[in-house]
Motif scaffolding. Structure first.
Motif, PDB file in Angstrom:
ATOM      1  N   ASP A  98      44.103  -4.192 -34.060  1.00  0.00           N
ATOM      2  CA  ASP A  98      42.783  -4.680 -33.326  1.00  0.00           C
ATOM      3  C   ASP A  98      41.519  -4.554 -33.863  1.00  0.00           C
ATOM      4  O   ASP A  98      40.596  -5.430 -34.069  1.00  0.00           O
ATOM      5  N   ALA A  99      41.337  -3.197 -34.460  1.00  0.00           N
ATOM      6  CA  ALA A  99      40.118  -2.861 -35.092  1.00  0.00           C
ATOM      7  C   ALA A  99      39.785  -3.609 -36.162  1.00  0.00           C
ATOM      8  O   ALA A  99      38.756  -4.246 -36.662  1.00  0.00           O
ATOM      9  N   TYR A 100      41.035  -3.628 -36.991  1.00  0.00           N
ATOM     10  CA  TYR A 100      41.083  -4.381 -38.385  1.00  0.00           C
ATOM     11  C   TYR A 100      40.643  -5.808 -38.389  1.00  0.00           C
ATOM     12  O   TYR A 100      39.766  -6.561 -38.926  1.00  0.00           O
ATOM     13  N   ILE A 101      41.091  -6.559 -37.312  1.00  0.00           N
ATOM     14  CA  ILE A 101      41.049  -7.942 -37.124  1.00  0.00           C
ATOM     15  C   ILE A 101      39.330  -8.293 -36.606  1.00  0.00           C
ATOM     16  O   ILE A 101      38.791  -9.023 -37.132  1.00  0.00           O
ATOM     17  N   LYS A 102      38.984  -7.527 -35.665  1.00  0.00           N
ATOM     18  CA  LYS A 102      37.619  -7.645 -35.207  1.00  0.00           C
ATOM     19  C   LYS A 102      36.771  -7.506 -36.439  1.00  0.00           C
ATOM     20  O   LYS A 102      35.773  -8.311 -36.517  1.00  0.00           O
ATOM     21  N   LYS A 103      36.625  -6.104 -37.115  1.00  0.00           N
ATOM     22  CA  LYS A 103      35.984  -5.972 -38.200  1.00  0.00           C
ATOM     23  C   LYS A 103      35.815  -7.047 -39.306  1.00  0.00           C
ATOM     24  O   LYS A 103      34.909  -7.421 -39.829  1.00  0.00           O
ATOM     25  N   HIS A 104      37.042  -7.600 -39.779  1.00  0.00           N
ATOM     26  CA  HIS A 104      37.146  -8.740 -40.694  1.00  0.00           C
ATOM     27  C   HIS A 104      36.786  -9.764 -40.249  1.00  0.00           C
ATOM     28  O   HIS A 104      35.916 -10.721 -41.084  1.00  0.00           O
ATOM     29  N   PHE A 117      44.104 -15.568 -34.860  1.00  0.00           N
ATOM     30  CA  PHE A 117      44.193 -14.057 -34.798  1.00  0.00           C
ATOM     31  C   PHE A 117      43.202 -13.226 -33.689  1.00  0.00           C
ATOM     32  O   PHE A 117      43.637 -12.159 -33.772  1.00  0.00           O
ATOM     33  N   GLY A 118      41.946 -14.044 -33.232  1.00  0.00           N
ATOM     34  CA  GLY A 118      41.177 -13.449 -32.409  1.00  0.00           C
ATOM     35  C   GLY A 118      41.527 -12.926 -31.106  1.00  0.00           C
ATOM     36  O   GLY A 118      41.237 -11.886 -30.692  1.00  0.00           O
ATOM     37  N   LYS A 119      42.718 -13.540 -30.870  1.00  0.00           N
ATOM     38  CA  LYS A 119      43.192 -12.995 -29.241  1.00  0.00           C
ATOM     39  C   LYS A 119      44.255 -11.658 -29.702  1.00  0.00           C
ATOM     40  O   LYS A 119      44.165 -11.059 -28.332  1.00  0.00           O
ATOM     41  N   LEU A 120      44.285 -11.516 -30.827  1.00  0.00           N
ATOM     42  CA  LEU A 120      45.033  -9.971 -30.978  1.00  0.00           C
ATOM     43  C   LEU A 120      44.003  -8.842 -31.073  1.00  0.00           C
ATOM     44  O   LEU A 120      44.302  -7.636 -31.403  1.00  0.00           O
ATOM     45  N   SER A 121      42.571  -9.077 -30.904  1.00  0.00           N
ATOM     46  CA  SER A 121      41.601  -8.021 -30.744  1.00  0.00           C
ATOM     47  C   SER A 121      40.537  -8.260 -29.736  1.00  0.00           C
ATOM     48  O   SER A 121      40.681  -9.239 -28.951  1.00  0.00           O
ATOM     49  N   SER A 122      39.688  -7.652 -29.616  1.00  0.00           N
ATOM     50  CA  SER A 122      38.652  -7.531 -28.566  1.00  0.00           C
ATOM     51  C   SER A 122      37.441  -8.294 -28.904  1.00  0.00           C
ATOM     52  O   SER A 122      36.630  -8.510 -28.202  1.00  0.00           O
ATOM     53  N   VAL A 123      37.539  -8.850 -30.188  1.00  0.00           N
ATOM     54  CA  VAL A 123      36.249  -9.641 -30.235  1.00  0.00           C
ATOM     55  C   VAL A 123      36.202 -10.955 -29.741  1.00  0.00           C
ATOM     56  O   VAL A 123      37.292 -11.480 -29.194  1.00  0.00           O
ATOM     57  N   ARG A 124      34.971 -11.359 -29.701  1.00  0.00           N
ATOM     58  CA  ARG A 124      34.569 -12.743 -28.999  1.00  0.00           C
ATOM     59  C   ARG A 124      34.927 -13.829 -29.768  1.00  0.00           C
ATOM     60  O   ARG A 124      34.111 -14.500 -30.413  1.00  0.00           O
ATOM     61  N   HIS A 125      36.375 -14.158 -29.861  1.00  0.00           N
ATOM     62  CA  HIS A 125      36.905 -15.073 -30.776  1.00  0.00           C
ATOM     63  C   HIS A 125      36.640 -16.497 -30.516  1.00  0.00           C
ATOM     64  O   HIS A 125      36.278 -17.359 -31.449  1.00  0.00           O
ATOM     65  N   ARG A 126      36.528 -16.641 -29.253  1.00  0.00           N
ATOM     66  CA  ARG A 126      36.013 -18.135 -28.910  1.00  0.00           C
ATOM     67  C   ARG A 126      34.888 -18.573 -29.189  1.00  0.00           C
ATOM     68  O   ARG A 126      34.792 -19.676 -29.740  1.00  0.00           O
ATOM     69  N   LYS A 127      33.882 -17.740 -29.201  1.00  0.00           N
ATOM     70  CA  LYS A 127      32.464 -18.081 -29.430  1.00  0.00           C
ATOM     71  C   LYS A 127      32.576 -18.100 -31.038  1.00  0.00           C
ATOM     72  O   LYS A 127      31.732 -19.102 -31.645  1.00  0.00           O
ATOM     73  N   ILE A 128      33.099 -17.346 -31.899  1.00  0.00           N
ATOM     74  CA  ILE A 128      33.309 -17.551 -33.199  1.00  0.00           C
ATOM     75  C   ILE A 128      33.826 -18.839 -33.587  1.00  0.00           C
ATOM     76  O   ILE A 128      33.381 -19.601 -34.463  1.00  0.00           O
ATOM     77  N   ALA A 129      35.073 -19.081 -33.117  1.00  0.00           N
ATOM     78  CA  ALA A 129      35.775 -20.487 -33.423  1.00  0.00           C
ATOM     79  C   ALA A 129      34.733 -21.418 -32.889  1.00  0.00           C
ATOM     80  O   ALA A 129      34.630 -22.520 -33.779  1.00  0.00           O
ATOM     81  N   LYS A 130      34.139 -21.630 -31.792  1.00  0.00           N
ATOM     82  CA  LYS A 130      33.284 -22.642 -31.396  1.00  0.00           C
ATOM     83  C   LYS A 130      32.141 -23.038 -32.581  1.00  0.00           C
ATOM     84  O   LYS A 130      31.850 -24.013 -32.679  1.00  0.00           O
ATOM     85  N   ASN A 131      31.322 -21.771 -32.731  1.00  0.00           N
ATOM     86  CA  ASN A 131      30.244 -21.798 -33.604  1.00  0.00           C
ATOM     87  C   ASN A 131      30.658 -22.446 -35.283  1.00  0.00           C
ATOM     88  O   ASN A 131      30.095 -23.240 -35.859  1.00  0.00           O
ATOM     89  N   ALA A 132      31.812 -21.750 -35.756  1.00  0.00           N
ATOM     90  CA  ALA A 132      32.562 -22.286 -36.852  1.00  0.00           C
ATOM     91  C   ALA A 132      32.714 -23.791 -37.042  1.00  0.00           C
ATOM     92  O   ALA A 132      32.522 -24.420 -37.801  1.00  0.00           O
TER      93      ALA A 132
END
Length: 260
Positions: A149-155, A195-210
């Motif tokens: 979780d922490a690894y995916i979020k940080k990375h 992979f974002g769903k496997l962590s607490s990171v705001r993955h949808r926002k990141i994917a959208k902006n990317a």
């Protein structure tokens, strides 16, 4: 780790399906597109995991998937150019009376590139790439971690920040830099999506902006590729009027690039 491997396995299944679809109907423009896209998605996911993979294993899998994408790349390039020319023909019907000849020429180029994908060498390369990639992914060994979780979020945050910095400073007149930044946007987008769903990171926002960055820079890279093809076709066209039309289309691309 099990969830990561499941996601990689699902993407591998998608790639195999895309390959089969293309073999069954290579005239389907979306089929060639999906092979490249599904290959890119897998390569992005593997790139994200690069630091927890064996180095040689990563290079082997990435290389095989890259070979696969390169086989179908020229087919997709002609498809993109044809779609763009069709849009210009609709918007500017009076630009030329040689549109039919242009689309006939592009159709022949497309069929030639399509036939190239079915020559013995490319078929063997593609089948070997898929077999190697599937075997490698099914038996992929990742370094043991208790903090996925922490690894995916940080990375992911680190890669997202780097993308943002690169995007803010990219020179839109430097085609290679734009292309590299767009590729980075794809990597961040697909890593966040799968992979974002496997962590607490705001993955949808990141994917959208990317994706926004990818789409914006994609207009420039597509225009640059279209211009290169048009100039190449203009040099080889035996029909003088068709040569002129390719030149006009190239000028349209120049204007598009200038507008950013």
């Amino acid at each position: 780790m099990e969830q990561i491997q499941k996601r990689l396995g699902r993407r591998m299944d998608k790639l195999k399906k895309s390959y089969t679809d293309y073999q069954n109907n290579p005239f389907d423009k979306e089929a060639a597109h999906r092979i490249r896209t599904d290959s890119r998605k897998l390569r992005s996911m593997l790139s994200f995991l690069k630091k927890v993979m064996d180095g040689e294993e990563y290079q082997k899998l990435n290389g095989e998937l890259r070979k696969l994408a390169l086989i179908y790349g020229p087919v997709r390039e002609v498809d993109i150019l044809t779609e763009w020319c069709a849009e210009i023909a609709r918007q500017k019907p009076g630009l030329s009376d040689r549109y039919r000849a242009l689309f006939n020429y592009l159709g022949k180029k497309r069929r030639r590139e399509m036939r190239r994908t079915f020559n013995k060498t490319n078929v063997k390369t593609a089948e070997s790439a898929i077999e190697t990639a599937e075997t490698g992914i099914r038996h992929l060994t990742l370094k043991e971690r208790d903090d996925w979780d922490a690894y995916i979020k940080k990375h992911l945050i680190k890669k997202y920040k780097r993308l943002g910095d690169e995007y803010e400073n990219v020179d839109l007149d430097d085609f290679e830099k734009v292309h590299e930044t767009r590729k980075r946007a794809k990597k961040v987008r697909f890593s966040a999506k799968y992979f974002g769903k496997l962590s607490s990171v705001r993955h949808r926002k990141i994917a959208k902006n990317a994706k926004r960055i990818q789409d914006e820079l994609g207009k420039i890279t597509d225009a640059g590729t279209n211009r290169r093809l048009l100039e190449n076709y203009a040099e080889k066209a035996e029909d003088g009027e068709l040569d002129k039309l390719f030149g006009k289309m190239s000028e349209e691309q120049e204007e598009l690039i200038a507008k950013g």
